[in-house]
Design an enzyme around this catalytic site. Sequence first.
Site, mmCIF file in Angstrom:
data_model
loop_
_atom_site.group_PDB
_atom_site.id
_atom_site.type_symbol
_atom_site.label_atom_id
_atom_site.label_comp_id
_atom_site.label_asym_id
_atom_site.label_seq_id
_atom_site.Cartn_x
_atom_site.Cartn_y
_atom_site.Cartn_z
ATOM 1 N N SER A 130 45.977 50.933 45.469
ATOM 2 C CA SER A 130 44.780 50.113 45.256
ATOM 3 C C SER A 130 45.063 48.610 45.238
ATOM 4 C CB SER A 130 44.068 50.523 43.969
ATOM 5 O OG SER A 130 44.809 50.129 42.845
ATOM 6 N N LYS B 26 44.682 45.712 38.403
ATOM 7 C CA LYS B 26 43.618 45.149 39.242
ATOM 8 C C LYS B 26 43.645 43.627 39.123
ATOM 9 C CE LYS B 26 42.039 49.354 39.904
ATOM 10 N NZ LYS B 26 42.377 50.062 41.098
#
Length: 194
Positions: free
Chosen positions: A64, A100
């Site tokens: 990700s 993230k």
Amino acid sequence: MRKKTRKPAMPSVQELERELERERYRRKFRRTLRSTVNTLITVAAIAVLVATLLLPVLQIYGSSMTPTLTDGDIVLSLKEADFERQDVIAFYYNNKILVKRVIARAGEWVNIDEEGNVTVNGEPLEEPYIMEKSLGECDIQLPYQVPEGRLFVMGDHRSVSVDSRSSAVGCVAEEQIVGKLIFRIWPFGGFGEI
């Protein structure tokens, strides 16, 4: 008839000095060993405290955050209270640690169009770290205002990242945050600041 008992011979001065020296050496050795073990235990305890409280070491799993971080990278994070836009952070989610990028902070408005262009407070976000734009998995109502005490985060690989665009993850609360990723220590080819 009586047996004469023999008295043990008295040790010589030299033998006494050798025995005394041996005993001093044993005591000194025990003190040194004890001191060394205590020092090693103290250093290990301090290293564990630093690693868990100040500079947690994390290993990246998944894709990700590609191309910024890839599966297997090992990074250092720094416990910090003030996070800026575009900082890469680690946080707890469902007994896992996710990594993230901070897109917006509390009170800011986030909007993402169908092509994946991101705006924060109406300003287009410069994102040189992503390879392709994508709306990805997004089930929140846009434009979206980040709640107080929370951060809006997205992965760099937008088409596969599950992040604040999904109501399952949502915005990250400050108490969930492990820290800001600051340095990649493995692999050596990628060694350096993040």
